[in-house]
Design a protein around this motif. Structure first.
Motif, PDB file in Angstrom:
ATOM      1  N   SER A  68       0.585  -1.217  -0.018  1.00 45.18           N
ATOM      2  CA  SER A  68       0.147  -0.058  -0.068  1.00 45.18           C
ATOM      3  C   SER A  68       0.995   1.296   0.122  1.00 45.18           C
ATOM      4  CB  SER A  68      -0.814   0.090   1.153  1.00 45.18           C
ATOM      5  OG  SER A  68      -0.191  -0.089   2.502  1.00 45.18           O
ATOM      6  N   MET A  90       0.577  -1.923  -6.586  1.00 46.50           N
ATOM      7  CA  MET A  90      -0.343  -1.480  -5.401  1.00 46.50           C
ATOM      8  C   MET A  90      -1.783  -0.986  -5.862  1.00 46.50           C
ATOM      9  SD  MET A  90       1.501   2.439  -5.551  1.00 46.50           S
ATOM     10  CE  MET A  90       3.161   1.167  -4.606  1.00 46.50           C
ATOM     11  N   LYS A  93      -5.780   3.367  -4.959  1.00 50.22           N
ATOM     12  CA  LYS A  93      -6.183   4.468  -4.013  1.00 50.22           C
ATOM     13  C   LYS A  93      -4.966   4.987  -3.323  1.00 50.22           C
ATOM     14  CE  LYS A  93      -6.817   1.481  -0.003  1.00 50.22           C
ATOM     15  NZ  LYS A  93      -7.911   1.041   1.027  1.00 50.22           N
ATOM     16  N   VAL A  94      -3.922   4.421  -3.684  1.00 54.69           N
ATOM     17  CA  VAL A  94      -2.531   4.690  -2.863  1.00 54.69           C
ATOM     18  C   VAL A  94      -1.958   6.196  -3.372  1.00 54.69           C
ATOM     19  CG1 VAL A  94       0.025   4.611  -2.832  1.00 54.69           C
ATOM     20  CG2 VAL A  94      -1.579   2.312  -2.476  1.00 54.69           C
ATOM     21  N   SER A  95      -1.809   6.994  -2.554  1.00 54.65           N
ATOM     22  CA  SER A  95      -1.747   8.398  -2.852  1.00 54.65           C
ATOM     23  C   SER A  95      -0.267   8.566  -3.793  1.00 54.65           C
ATOM     24  CB  SER A  95      -1.291   9.182  -1.697  1.00 54.65           C
ATOM     25  OG  SER A  95      -0.062   8.878  -1.111  1.00 54.65           O
ATOM     26  N   LYS A  98       3.011   8.908  -2.539  1.00 48.81           N
ATOM     27  CA  LYS A  98       3.588   7.883  -2.197  1.00 48.81           C
ATOM     28  C   LYS A  98       4.301   6.948  -3.790  1.00 48.81           C
ATOM     29  CE  LYS A  98       1.379   5.939   1.674  1.00 48.81           C
ATOM     30  NZ  LYS A  98       0.322   4.649   2.281  1.00 48.81           N
ATOM     31  N   THR A 114      -8.338  -0.687  -7.197  1.00 51.75           N
ATOM     32  CA  THR A 114      -8.616  -1.104  -5.815  1.00 51.75           C
ATOM     33  C   THR A 114      -9.954  -1.993  -5.786  1.00 51.75           C
ATOM     34  OG1 THR A 114      -7.906   1.065  -4.983  1.00 51.75           O
ATOM     35  CG2 THR A 114      -9.432   0.074  -3.712  1.00 51.75           C
ATOM     36  N   SER A 177      -2.938  -4.477   8.665  1.00 53.00           N
ATOM     37  CA  SER A 177      -3.277  -5.061   7.300  1.00 53.00           C
ATOM     38  C   SER A 177      -2.580  -6.350   7.062  1.00 53.00           C
ATOM     39  CB  SER A 177      -2.776  -3.931   6.240  1.00 53.00           C
ATOM     40  OG  SER A 177      -3.212  -4.232   5.069  1.00 53.00           O
ATOM     41  N   GLU A 228      -5.346   4.075   3.821  1.00 56.53           N
ATOM     42  CA  GLU A 228      -4.213   3.230   3.231  1.00 56.53           C
ATOM     43  C   GLU A 228      -3.493   2.564   4.267  1.00 56.53           C
ATOM     44  OE1 GLU A 228      -1.936   5.588   0.280  1.00 56.53           O
ATOM     45  OE2 GLU A 228      -3.599   6.828  -0.017  1.00 56.53           O
ATOM     46  N   GLY A 229      -3.493   1.547   3.934  1.00 62.48           N
ATOM     47  CA  GLY A 229      -2.522   0.600   5.016  1.00 62.48           C
ATOM     48  C   GLY A 229      -3.075  -0.074   6.214  1.00 62.48           C
ATOM     49  N   TYR A 305       0.213  12.268   2.043  1.00 58.90           N
ATOM     50  CA  TYR A 305      -1.069  12.600   1.996  1.00 58.90           C
ATOM     51  C   TYR A 305      -1.751  13.748   1.829  1.00 58.90           C
ATOM     52  CZ  TYR A 305      -0.542   7.845   4.167  1.00 58.90           C
ATOM     53  OH  TYR A 305       0.113   6.692   4.209  1.00 58.90           O
TER      54      TYR A 305
END
Length: 332
Positions: A68, A90, A93-95, A98, A114, A177, A228-229, A305
Motif C-alpha cells: 500500500s 499497489m 487508491k495509494v496516494s 507515495k 482497488t 493490514s 491506506e495500510g 497524503y
C-alpha cells in the motif's frame, strides 16, 4: 553508517490534548522517523537480511512485492542501497505522493484497481505473484503471509516499547493490514506481562472485525474505504488473532478527524493509519481508570497524503468535514 543503520529506536511521544481519564497516558511511537519514512522499514530490512543470509536472493536480483506504499518505500530504499531492482504493485487508491517517491528511488510501480476482488488477475496481490513467477531469480517478501513480518516486530518494536516503559504498559493498540505490527508487538509484550491488552483497529469495509468476533469472512461485507495500510479484503496469514484481545471498527471519518486533531493540536502531521491508531487509543484509554498507559504507533507521515486527507477540496469531494474538528466520541 549507511541509511539503514537508523532503522528503529524511534521515540515515544506523549499525546496530551485528548479527553481521557486522569492518570491514563497515551504514548505513540513515532515510526515516521525511520529513514524510509514508515514502520515498514523494520520488516523489510529483517526479511531481506534473512533472505541474503539464506542465499534466497542474489546480487542484482529483482524484489517484487505488493504494497500500500510504505513497504514499497522501504523496499525501494534498500534496493537502491544494495543494488537490487524493485517492482511494486499497489491499489490505485495509494496516494500520488507515495507512488512518486517510489519512482524517485528507481522502483517500477504497477498500479492495480482497488475494486479488483482477491485472487483475480488484476488484484494487486495476485499481480505481484504473477510478476514474481515470471521474473527469473526474483524474490518476493510475501509480507501478508510471511511469519518474519511479525517476528521483526517481536524482535524490535515490542522490546523497544518494553525497554522504555516496562511494566507500566497497560494496552497496545494498532490497526493492521498484514498483521505484523499488532501480532509481533503484542506477542512480545504479553510474554513480558500477560495481562497487557492488545486491541486491533479495523476499518469499515475490511474483513477482520467480523472474523474475530464471529469466525466468518463475508465477501458481501468487503467495501471500499479511503484509509491506506489498514484492513484487508482477505485473511493475511501473518495476522495472529491469538495475540489479540479485541477488535474495534473505525471509519474513515474517525481516522481523518483524528489526523486533523493531531496536526492542529499536537503538531504531528501523520498518515491515516496514525489517525486510526490514536482514535482507537483514545477509545481504549476512556475505558480505563488510572494509572494506566496506552501505547500505539504513528506508522507514517502525513506528507504522503497532502493531496488527500490534508486537502480541503479532496475532503469535500469525498464527504468529509474540513472545518472545526468534531469531538472524538467514546464508542466503548
Amino acid at each position: 553508517m549507511d541509511i539503514q543503520s537508523f532503522i528503529g529506536k524511534t521515540p515515544l511521544v506523549e499525546l496530551k490534548t485528548f479527553d481521557v481519564p486522569a492518570d491514563v497516558r497515551i504514548l505513540a511511537k513515532a515510526e515516521f522517523m525511520n529513514p524510509g519514512g514508515s514502520i515498514k522499514d523494520r520488516i523489510v530490512r529483517y526479511i531481506v537480511d534473512d533472505a541474503e543470509r539464506r542465499g534466497l536472493i542474489a546480487p542484482g536480483a529483482t524484489i517484487v512485492e505488493n504494497t500500500s506504499g510504505n513497504t514499497g518505500a522501504a523496499i525501494a530504499m534498500l534496493a537502491a542501497t544494495r543494488g537490487y531492482r524493485a517492482v511494486l504493485t499497489m491499489p490505485d487508491k495509494v496516494s500520488k505522493e507515495k507512488q512518486d517517491a517510489l519512482r524517485a528511488m528507481g522502483a517500477e510501480v504497477v498500479v492495480c484497481p482497488t475494486s479488483a476482488l482477491p485472487d483475480t488477475p488484476d488484484h494487486y496481490v495476485t499481480r505481484a505473484r504473477t510478476l514474481h513467477a515470471a521474473t527469473p531469480g526474483s524474490f518476493m517478501l510475501n509480507q501478508y503471509d510471511n511469519p518474519l513480518n511479525a517476528e521483526a516486530h517481536f524482535r524490535s518494536t515490542g522490546p523497544e516499547i518494553w525497554d522504555a516503559l516496562g511494566d507500566a504498559v497497560t494496552a497496545f493498540v494498532a490497526s493492521g493490514s498484514t498483521g505484523g505490527t499488532i501480532s509481533g508487538t503484542s506477542r512480545y509484550l504479553k510474554q513480558r506481562k500477560p495481562d497487557v491488552r492488545s486491541v486491533l483497529l479495523d476499518p469499515v469495509g475490511s474483513v477482520y472485525h467480523r472474523y474475530f468476533h464471529e469466525g466468518v469472512v463475508d465477501p458481501g461485507q468487503i467495501a471500499p474505504y479511503f484509509v491506506e495500510g489498514a484492513g484487508e479484503d482477505h485473511l493475511a496469514r501473518c495476522m495472529d488473532f491469538s495475540t489479540i484481545d479485541e477488535v474495534l471498527r473505525f471509519s474513515d471519518a474517525d481516522a481523518f478527524a483524528t489526523c486533523r486533531h493531531l496536526a492542529r493540536r499536537e503538531g504531528l502531521v501523520c498518515g491515516g493509519t496514525a489517525g486510526a491508531n490514536v482514535w482507537g487509543a483514545v477509545q481504549v484509554a476512556r475505558s480505563l481508570s488510572g494509572p494506566a498507559t496506552v501505547v500505539t504507533v504513528l506508522p507514517d507521515s502525513g506528507g504522503k497524503y497532502l493531496s488527500k486527507i490534508y486537502n480541503a477540496d479532496w475532503l469535500t469531494r469525498n464527504g468529509f468535514e474540513t472545518g472545526e474538528i468534531r469531538a472524538l466520541e467514546p464508542t466503548l
